[in-house]
Scaffold this motif. Structure first.
Motif, mmCIF file in Angstrom:
data_model
loop_
_atom_site.group_PDB
_atom_site.id
_atom_site.type_symbol
_atom_site.label_atom_id
_atom_site.label_comp_id
_atom_site.label_asym_id
_atom_site.label_seq_id
_atom_site.Cartn_x
_atom_site.Cartn_y
_atom_site.Cartn_z
ATOM 1 N N GLU A 171 17.275 46.431 -7.860
ATOM 2 C CA GLU A 171 16.455 45.653 -7.402
ATOM 3 C C GLU A 171 16.835 44.380 -6.515
ATOM 4 O O GLU A 171 17.691 43.771 -7.336
ATOM 5 C CB GLU A 171 15.287 45.185 -8.057
ATOM 6 C CG GLU A 171 14.122 44.293 -7.646
ATOM 7 C CD GLU A 171 13.127 43.910 -8.546
ATOM 8 O OE1 GLU A 171 12.009 44.082 -8.127
ATOM 9 O OE2 GLU A 171 13.517 43.291 -9.527
ATOM 10 N N SER A 205 11.712 50.666 -0.583
ATOM 11 C CA SER A 205 10.187 50.064 -0.493
ATOM 12 C C SER A 205 10.427 48.409 -0.813
ATOM 13 O O SER A 205 11.430 48.111 -1.427
ATOM 14 C CB SER A 205 9.465 50.377 -1.559
ATOM 15 O OG SER A 205 9.377 51.974 -1.608
ATOM 16 N N LEU A 206 9.774 47.832 0.160
ATOM 17 C CA LEU A 206 9.737 46.036 0.110
ATOM 18 C C LEU A 206 8.402 45.827 0.036
ATOM 19 O O LEU A 206 7.555 45.991 0.776
ATOM 20 C CB LEU A 206 10.364 46.088 1.467
ATOM 21 C CG LEU A 206 11.803 46.585 1.926
ATOM 22 C CD1 LEU A 206 11.442 47.894 2.742
ATOM 23 C CD2 LEU A 206 12.546 45.593 2.524
ATOM 24 N N GLY A 207 8.628 44.535 -0.947
ATOM 25 C CA GLY A 207 7.098 43.663 -0.961
ATOM 26 C C GLY A 207 7.480 42.156 -0.560
ATOM 27 O O GLY A 207 8.520 41.841 -0.705
ATOM 28 N N LEU A 255 5.303 44.863 -3.769
ATOM 29 C CA LEU A 255 6.352 45.953 -3.742
ATOM 30 C C LEU A 255 5.616 47.226 -4.498
ATOM 31 O O LEU A 255 5.854 48.363 -4.345
ATOM 32 C CB LEU A 255 7.434 45.420 -4.628
ATOM 33 C CG LEU A 255 8.541 46.518 -4.976
ATOM 34 C CD1 LEU A 255 9.347 47.071 -3.570
ATOM 35 C CD2 LEU A 255 9.842 45.675 -5.718
#
Length: 271
Positions: free
Chosen positions: A181, A222-224, A246
Motif C-alpha cells: 500500500e 486500485s486507488l481511493g 479504495l
C-alpha cells in the motif's frame, strides 16, 4: 501548536547560528575558507596593531609579522575545520534521508508521511487551501508473490513506486504505508484534480511489463481518493475516507479509481 508559528518561538541566538551554518554550507568550502582567513587576518591585525600602538612600538612591523603568521596558519586550519563541518553535514543529511525513506521502494516511509501530512493538513485548514489524498494498493499482489516469489514482488512494488513518482509533481508526497500500500499527499489539489492525478497514475502502472525469468509480469493498482473537508481535524479522518474509497475500487473490480462516495456525488465528479 501551529507548525507555521514555531520557528519564531525559537531562541534568537540559535536562529542566528543556524543562519550562519546555512550560509557557510551554501558558500562552499573554498569561499568559506577564504572568508574565514580574511576574518581571522582582520581580527588578528587589529588586535596586534592596538597592542603594538599602546606599547609604543613599530605598528607596521607588527602588522606585517601578524599577517605572515595568520596567512601561514589560517587557511590550513580553516580548511580542516570547514571540511569536517561539510563532512558532518553530509553525514547528517544521509542519516536523515535514511530515517525518512522506505528501503524497498525509495519512497518516503509511513512516519515521515504522517509528520508531513499533519503539517500540510494544519496549513490547509489555516489558509483554506485544498488538500487531497490518494491511497494505492497493488492488485492481486499475493498472487504475484506466490507465483513468482517474494523477490519478484519486491521488484514489482519498486517499479510501481517509480511509475507513481514519474507522474507526480515535485510538491506531492509519495510514501509506502506498509505491505503493497502506497499513499500520495497532494497539496493545493481539490477532489477533481486528485481524481485526474489518480487516473494518470493508474494508466502509468497499467503499462508496466516486468521481465522476470523468461516471463512477463504485469501490474494493476486500485486507488481511493479523498479531499479534505472543513470538519476534518486530523490526517486519520482523511486517510479513513480514502481507505473507504479504495475498498470500493477493490470491490468493484480493481484496476480503477474511486473517490470518496459522498464527495464525488456532492461535487458531481465521476469516481
Amino acid at each position: 501548536m501551529d507548525a507555521d508559528a514555531s520557528p519564531s518561538r525559537r531562541d534568537p541566538n540559535a536562529l542566528r547560528w543556524e543562519a550562519l551554518r546555512a550560509w557557510v554550507l551554501e558558500a562552499g568550502l573554498a569561499r568559506a575558507n577564504l572568508f574565514y582567513t580574511c576574518g581571522v587576518l582582520a581580527a588578528s591585525m587589529s588586535i596586534s596593531g592596538a597592542i603594538t600602538w599602546l606599547a609604543g612600538r613599530s605598528v607596521a612591523t607588527a602588522l606585517a609579522a601578524t599577517a605572515v603568521c595568520v596567512l601561514s596558519v589560517a587557511p590550513l586550519t580553516g580548511y580542516v575545520v570547514l571540511k569536517l563541518l561539510y563532512e558532518l553535514e553530509r553525514s547528517r543529511q544521509t542519516i536523515r534521508q535514511l530515517a525518512i525513506t522506505d528501503e524497498l521502494t525509495g519512497s518516503f516511509n509511513r512516519r515521515h508521511f504522517r509528520e508531513v501530512g499533519e503539517v500540510e493538513l494544519l496549513r490547509a485548514r489555516r489558509y483554506g487551501t485544498p488538500l487531497a489524498l490518494i491511497l494505492i494498493d497493488a492488485d492481486h499482489f499475493k498472487r504475484v508473490n506466490d507465483t513468482h516469489g517474494h523477490q519478484c514482488g519486491d521488484v514489482l512494488l519498486r517499479e510501481i513506486s517509480l511509475a507513481c513518482r514519474a507522474t507526480l509533481r515535485s510538491t506531492d508526497l509519495l510514501a509506502r504505508l506498509g505491505g503493497e500500500e502506497l499513499a500520495v499527499l497532494l497539496p493545493q489539489t481539490d477532489l477533481a484534480g486528485a481524481l485526474a492525478m489518480a487516473e494518470r497514475i493508474r494508466q502509468e502502472v497499467a503499462r508496466l511489463a516486468l521481465a522476470w525469468r523468461d516471463e512477463t509480469v504485469e501490474a494493476t493498482i486500485s486507488l481511493g481518493v479523498a479531499a479534505l473537508r472543513p470538519e476534518m481535524t486530523s490526517l486519520d479522518a482523511l486517510l479513513h475516507e480514502a481507505d473507504v474509497a479504495l475498498y470500493d475500487a477493490k470491490r468493484s473490480g480493481r484496476n480503477r479509481v474511486c473517490g470518496a462516495r459522498w464527495q464525488t456525488a456532492a461535487a458531481g465528479v465521476a469516481g
